[in-house]
Design an enzyme around this catalytic site. Structure first.
Site, mmCIF file in Angstrom:
data_model
loop_
_atom_site.group_PDB
_atom_site.id
_atom_site.type_symbol
_atom_site.label_atom_id
_atom_site.label_comp_id
_atom_site.label_asym_id
_atom_site.label_seq_id
_atom_site.Cartn_x
_atom_site.Cartn_y
_atom_site.Cartn_z
ATOM 1 N N GLU A 209 -20.916 -17.726 -40.584
ATOM 2 C CA GLU A 209 -20.746 -17.797 -42.040
ATOM 3 C C GLU A 209 -22.072 -18.012 -42.766
ATOM 4 O OE1 GLU A 209 -18.063 -16.916 -43.277
ATOM 5 O OE2 GLU A 209 -16.602 -17.192 -41.677
ATOM 6 N N HIS B 80 -23.265 -13.893 -42.553
ATOM 7 C CA HIS B 80 -22.967 -13.353 -43.885
ATOM 8 C C HIS B 80 -24.019 -13.765 -44.915
ATOM 9 C CE1 HIS B 80 -19.261 -11.685 -42.576
ATOM 10 N NE2 HIS B 80 -18.616 -12.830 -42.432
ATOM 11 N N GLU C 298 -18.681 -7.915 -40.412
ATOM 12 C CA GLU C 298 -18.202 -8.940 -39.483
ATOM 13 C C GLU C 298 -18.933 -8.840 -38.147
ATOM 14 O OE1 GLU C 298 -16.453 -11.401 -40.340
ATOM 15 O OE2 GLU C 298 -15.933 -10.628 -42.309
#
Length: 707
Positions: free
Chosen positions: A421, A425, A478
């Site tokens: 995360e 990302h 992802e």
């Protein structure tokens, strides 16, 4: 074998989300804030039914009506008294429904609902098995006659008008002359009513674009969003600070007008609201289930901070700038400035949508992420129940790996989620030319490390990652984030942050990589060979990583078909832990750099060639993945169902309502979610579905207009 993936056992696992202690620690005001945000999320979550399939709203209305009249225990006793056996009660749904108290009270309505959705609910007709456009699957983001070409044309139109697809659906009609007419419908409370000027009202008109007629309208999900807005207005009275007040005001504006720009403004205030006790986010967020990859599914969550785990994540944030330098791409491909985000571990009170993730990195708006930042959350009580597997159900692992896997899967997953995360990302730069022609990178000095040449491609003003890479964008991203997690977990500083050192650290690294390799094999369940497509972004990403590690060779990873002790086909995955650093790390480094460079430069052709190449599932030796897919389906463990609590306002106090971890508990949680307006919501959902039924009516959907 092909149909087994669509059949769930009656004894599917059920777990309850435990947030009792976190909720107990909230003040009365915080509880009221959480309650109204939860109500907003649950109301908005009903829109997902209208974003999934033509029959979904009718299924919900039918089950809601069934269990309002009799709770699960009463319905079971009634069915048994009517002569059904226990097995028949589990399997003969039509007899249960038509013999129920709900059918006795409202025979025409219940029978009508059943006739509308009963056959479709159980149909295994190939097109109805999965999401897709036109003849490739079913979706209600688009009318049934839309193809991928229509979706691409509509995206180009939206880009030309600087409109986001996030809160839209697309409906196509063809006139007598064969000319296509497209309705781009925005989600909003307001429909055709005159309204004060906003950035949306000037867009609500007709357009001619590349020989086709486009009409931009609004009012999708209007009565549902009205309920969302009412609860957000109530939540404002209990906001902890001005950031929350302004955030909620912009969300109200967004859902009222149909404005994504207002939602962006709300997201800015959300980013600035650092470390709240009650965290939430709501809107049209993730595009995983749009076959084209641009439209957002409605999602809303409310959660409370887990302080102990959040402290570890905050230490990870403190090391983020240093760790970003360890990623395998030049500094020019990283954001100009790392905008320190919030990163908290949360215990979920409410998560409304089609599923509950383990972690989130939001907002998804590229322009905000690049210039203003984002937040990361790890959902601790979800991790605690959703991803646990008993030893006897652990598939595809060697016996001597199982105990180690069970011991360290939880800690390794915490590490992977944190890295995925925050630094997955949260990393990387998009090269953009703005509307004035200015670039956010130096065209003269920035070199593409893959070609040795200057940058040849970039994002134009109005283009986004999702709009440009469309149906591969979610899975590709992802995959990039998962790869970052694997790559950086090898850094000693990372594991020290999580309190893991020495031999334990080596075990955590091994289990993290082993879990990814196993997940890549399990992912085959989500591949549909009939149309050569993947149905789940994260699963496709993990399969791609498995392919990359297999390609690395030198005995790093092996997937071997075997025969199980029951005589049926089985398989084993093996990872040579001694080669993770020497073979695995360099392979992942090369792959990660290519992923980032292609993303940064907006090289769609190169990105597709790379990603779709690794994502291809064939029966080529030595792995023979199509054959292995049959084995995976044979050995699959059904995904757990999650029971969530409700909140109830009693006077001025908010009560937490919890339910047992069972199918009956899950049903009761839904039945008690809308105690005052359940019947009205059933009516609203079926009316909205019926109003649009003509867009999906064909030979196999002819009954949809009859409810």
């Amino acid at each position: 074998m092909a149909d087994t993936q669509y059949i769930l056992p009656n004894d599917i696992g059920v777990s309850s989300l435990d947030c009792r202690e976190a909720f107990r620690l909230l003040s009365p005001t915080e509880r009221l804030y959480a309650h109204h945000l939860s109500r907003a999320a649950w109301y908005g979550g009903l829109a997902v039914l209208l974003q999934t399939s033509p029959e979904a709203p009718y299924i919900y209305a039918l089950l809601s009506r069934l269990f309002r009249a009799q709770d699960p225990d009463q319905l079971r006793q009634h069915a048994l008294a009517e002569g059904l056996t226990e097995d028949e009660y589990q399997e003969k749904l039509e007899r249960v429904i038509l013999g129920s108290e709900a059918a006795r009270r409202h025979p025409e309505e219940v029978r009508g609902l059943w006739q509308t959705c009963g056959e479709l609910m159980f149909s295994l007709e190939p097109r109805l098995r999965h999401l897709g456009l036109g003849t490739e699957g079913v979706t209600t983001y688009f009318s049934g006659n839309c193809t991928m070409e229509d979706a691409k044309l509509a995206q180009d139109f939206l880009d030309s008008q600087n409109l986001s697809a996030y809160n839209t659906r697309l409906f196509k009609e063809v006139d007598r002359e064969g000319k296509a007419r497209y309705d781009v419908r925005l989600a909003s409370v307001l429909c055709a009513e005159p309204a004060l000027d906003s950035e949306v009202t000037s867009k609500l008109k007709s357009y001619e674009f590349r020989g086709s007629h486009f009409q931009v309208t609004r009012g999708d999900y209007a009565p549902i969003l009205q309920k969302v807005v009412e609860q957000l207005e109530k939540a404002k009275a209990y906001a902890a600070n001005s950031h929350q007040e302004q955030m909620l005001a912009q969300y109200v504006e967004s859902f009222t007008q149909g404005s994504v720009e207002a939602h962006k403004r709300g997201s800015r205030f959300w980013i600035q609201d650092k470390g709240p006790i009650v965290e939430s986010y709501i809107g049209f967020i993730e595009s995983y289930r749009d076959p084209f990859g641009s439209r957002g599914e409605f999602e809303g969550f409310v959660a409370m901070v887990n302080k102990a785990m959040s402290a570890k994540f905050e230490r990870l944030v403190g090391s983020a700038e240093q760790l970003l330098k360890e990623l395998p791409w030049p500094s020019a491909f990283e954001k100009d400035k790392f905008l320190t985000p919030d990163f908290t571990s949360l215990d979920v009170l409410t998560f409304a949508g089609s599923g509950i993730p383990a972690g989130i990195n939001i907002p998804n708006y590229d322009d905000l992420r690049q210039t203003e930042g984002f937040k990361n959350v790890s959902l601790g009580n979800v991790l605690a129940v959703a991803y646990t597997t008993p030893r006897e159900k652990l598939t595809f692992l060697e016996e001597d790996d199982k105990d180690l896997y069970l011991r360290w899967k939880g800690p390794s997953f915490d590490v992977q989620v944190g890295l995925h995360e925050l630094l997955g990302h949260g990393s990387g730069k998009l090269f953009v030319q703005d509307e004035k022609g200015a670039f956010n990178f130096d065209q003269e000095t920035v070199i593409n490390p893959e070609t040795g040449e200057r940058i040849q491609s970039w994002y134009q003003s109005g283009e986004t990652w999702d709009s440009k890479f469309s149906n591969i964008a979610s899975s590709y991203e992802e995959c990039r984030a998962e790869s970052v997690g694997l790559y950086l977990c090898l850094h000693p500083q990372v594991l020290e942050i999580f309190g893991i050192e020495g031999a334990d650290a080596e075990d955590v690294i091994y289990v993290n990589w082993l879990n990814m390799v196993r997940a890549g094999l399990l992912a085959l369940e989500f591949y549909t060979p009939e149309v050569s497509s993947w149905r789940q972004a994260h699963m496709q990403a993990r399969f791609v990583i498995l392919r990359v590690l297999l390609e690395a060779g030198e005995g790093l990873v092996a997937v071997t078909p075997t025969t199980g002790s029951d005589g049926r086909p089985d398989a084993r995955v093996r990872l040579d832990r001694s080669k993770i650093r020497s073979v695995g790390r360099p392979a992942l480094e090369r792959f990660l750099r290519r992923l980032q460079v292609l993303k940064s430069t907006g090289d769609v052709a190169g990105g597709r060639a790379l990603y779709e190449g690794y994502a291809a599932v064939t029966d080529a030796p030595p792995e023979c993945f199509l054959t292995l897919r049959d084995t995976v389906l044979l050995r699959k463990e059904s995904r757990k169902l999650i029971v969530q609590p409700n909140t109830r306002l009693e006077g001025s106090e908010v009560q937490l309502l919890e339910y047992e971890a069972s199918a009956a508990g899950l049903i009761r949680s839904f039945s008690e979610r809308f105690p005052e307006d359940g019947p009205k919501l059933e009516e609203v959902l079926t009316q909205l579905a019926t109003a649009d039924a003509r867009f999906w009516r064909g030979p196999s959907e002819a009954t949809l207009g009859q409810a």
